[in-house]
Enzyme design. Structure first.
Site, mmCIF file in Angstrom:
data_model
loop_
_atom_site.group_PDB
_atom_site.id
_atom_site.type_symbol
_atom_site.label_atom_id
_atom_site.label_comp_id
_atom_site.label_asym_id
_atom_site.label_seq_id
_atom_site.Cartn_x
_atom_site.Cartn_y
_atom_site.Cartn_z
ATOM 1 N N CYS A 1 45.211 -33.371 -1.001
ATOM 2 C CA CYS A 1 43.648 -34.063 -0.331
ATOM 3 C C CYS A 1 44.516 -35.117 0.692
ATOM 4 C CB CYS A 1 42.591 -35.300 -1.388
ATOM 5 S SG CYS A 1 41.506 -35.210 0.216
ATOM 6 N N HIS B 1 41.613 -30.399 -4.484
ATOM 7 C CA HIS B 1 41.856 -31.161 -5.865
ATOM 8 C C HIS B 1 41.577 -30.024 -6.911
ATOM 9 C CE1 HIS B 1 41.004 -35.238 -4.355
ATOM 10 N NE2 HIS B 1 40.417 -35.124 -3.140
ATOM 11 N N GLU C 1 42.747 -30.861 -9.840
ATOM 12 C CA GLU C 1 42.421 -31.422 -11.014
ATOM 13 C C GLU C 1 41.041 -31.835 -10.710
ATOM 14 O OE1 GLU C 1 43.710 -33.048 -8.724
ATOM 15 O OE2 GLU C 1 42.785 -34.190 -7.861
#
Lengths: 217, 287
Positions: free
Chosen positions: A83, A193, A195
């Site tokens: 990001c 992202h 995660e």
């Protein structure tokens, strides 16, 4: 064998815990650190980030982290920007002015275009979008993922690498098709992202773990 | 377009009411969170409905436990009063926070929080009741307190202050299954540049589609339409939560307007009607 050590760079913003949890899930020992000296000991480095570009660069420079990150990139160990972390890898960003970045990848960072009329989209983009393959994903963190898979994005700006051959995937949002991930040697970056992207995102952490285990063996 | 299960939390339990009142205990929120994650939820929202009256520890425990198990964005709201409160919840594993009461009382908190934690971390939650004259008033304290503030003007202000998203809950519709307040959602979404999450009223698949197609929402929150089905299917096989009497849920008392559905069914319905969303991977969805 001990779990590979991953330094998660902390510059005072964003949810680093989700990155650490994803590392743990993949069998990686993720350590959140603001200390440049920790990068030398790590097997891989993740530069995450949410927040303002200028503030982030100022913090990285003041703490000596910017130089340590450049050193890590040169050392050949995996460096992953996520990001804002991806955007920081670039030469410069046009977020609220013009700000110099780490300069590891040639290119700039510009705002998403919301467009007009019925086709207008919200900026920031918040939500799931597809990543489309533009080059081979073999040997990258995207290895094994489906072309067109959905990942979670939260951003108002996107990167424009000068060398198109570093682009691994593009993503369409409104009228714009932007670079959503890239790789140059050992430096990888993604606008989404991993995660927060469910099982497919976790697959990228597992791939990083496999790569590091292989390097250890 | 995102589909976000909303889990209202009271102490250690997942609860659900109507118009944000008359809460019934449904089970352990972590269990539902895991189920929804595996079934293809795009995000999760935890709302601590009585945070100002009880201690916060059980909420933080639930957030920590959830953050270890699920890898989609988690928003946490309810009773967050200060930058310290926000930091505490983010440290526990939340990705975003939802602010309502504190934001209305002190709008500068929104600006400071956006600067400190990033705009994308700050969701301003606006709870709304329609006045007889057709205007909309913002409420605080989980729909208990009037503010006298026009909800539409507050939405514009919150966006200016740096909110990353707006969560717009129609208290009139909440828990009723009568559909989202599409007019409210559309009016706000067309006026702000940031994403709007419609909340309150989903009872049928068609309502979710309406919120997007007509209400111009970028996301919807759903609760009853998912929760009761989970209680019935999971509760029947493994005493989902001891000590909780699910008989009233199984009988569907008072919830005739709410059709049980699942996340994969919602996604399929939306995709069939040309609404882009993340499909649910085959093979998943049965945790």
């Amino acid at each position: 064998m001990a779990s590979p050590l991953v330094a998660i760079v902390d510059f005072g913003m964003g949810n680093l815990h989700s990155v650490r949890q994803a590392c743990a899930h993949a069998g990686l020992d993720g350590r959140i650190t603001a200390s440049p000296s920790d990068l030398a000991r790590a097997d891989a480095i993740i530069l995450p980030g949410v927040g303002a570009y200028a503030d982030a660069m100022a913090t990285l420079r003041r703490t000596g982290m910017a130089d340590a990150l450049r050193g890590a990139a040169e050392s050949g160990k995996p460096l992953v920007g996520i990001c804002l972390g991806l955007q920081l890898l670039m030469s410069e960003s046009l977020e609220f002015g013009r700000h110099e970045g780490l300069g590891l990848i040639a290119g700039d960072v510009v705002y998403l275009e919301p467009g007009a009329g019925a086709a207008a989209v919200k900026v920031p983009q918040v939500g799931w979008n597809q990543i489309h393959r533009t080059g081979s994903w073999e040997g990258t963190l995207l290895d094994g993922l489906p072309d067109g898979g959905f990942m979670y994005f939260v951003h108002s700006l996107h990167v424009r690498p000068r060398d198109p051959s570093v682009v691994l995937s593009t993503t369409r949002y409104g009228a714009v098709e932007f670079c959503s991930s890239l790789r140059q040697h050992n430096v990888f970056g993604c606008q989404f992202h991993p995660e927060r992207s469910g099982p497919e995102g976790l697959h990228m952490y597992a791939t990083l773990a496999t790569t590091l285990m292989a390097a250890h063996a | 377009m995102r589909v976000i299960p909303r889990l209202d939390i009271k102490g250690p339990n997942l609860v659900k009411g109507v118009h944000l009142e008359g809460l019934r205990v449904l089970g352990k929120p972590e269990r539902f969170a895991r189920h929804y994650y595996e079934a293809g939820a795009d995000e999760l929202l935890y709302m601590d409905v009585v945070a100002s009256l009880y201690g916060r520890n059980s909420l933080l425990d639930i957030v920590e436990q959830t953050a270890r198990e699920i890898f989609i964005p988690l928003t946490v709201g309810g009773g967050l009063r200060s930058l310290d409160d926000i930091r505490t919840v983010l440290r526990a594993g939340a990705d975003k926070v939802a602010l309502n009461t504190a934001a209305v009382r002190s709008p500068e908190l929104v600006r400071e929080a956006a600067r400190k934690f990033g705009s994308s971390t700050i969701v301003v939650s606006i709870e709304v009741i329609r006045r007889p004259d057709g205007s909309y008033e913002a409420y605080t304290d989980n729909g208990r307190e009037r503010t006298g503030i026009d909800a539409f003007e507050w939405a514009l202000r919150a966006a200016e202050l740096g909110a990353g998203e707006l969560l717009v809950t129609s208290i009139d519709r909440e828990g009723t299954g009568r559909g989202f307040d599409v007019a409210l959602t559309r009016r706000i979404s067309e006026a702000v540049s940031i994403p709007v999450i419609a909340c309150g009223g989903a009872g049928l698949l068609q309502h979710i589609h309406e919120a997007v197609a007509e209400g111009k929402a970028q996301a919807v929150c759903v609760a009853s339409i998912l929760h009761y089905g989970v209680v019935r299917s999971v509760g029947a096989q493994d005493s989902f939560d001891e000590g909780i009497n699910t008989v009233h849920l199984l009988r569907r008392q008072g919830f005739e307007k709410i059709e049980d559905t699942t996340l994969p069914a919602i996604k399929r319905y939306l995709l069939d009607r040309g609404t882009p969303c993340r499909p649910v991977a085959t093979g998943g969805g049965h945790g």
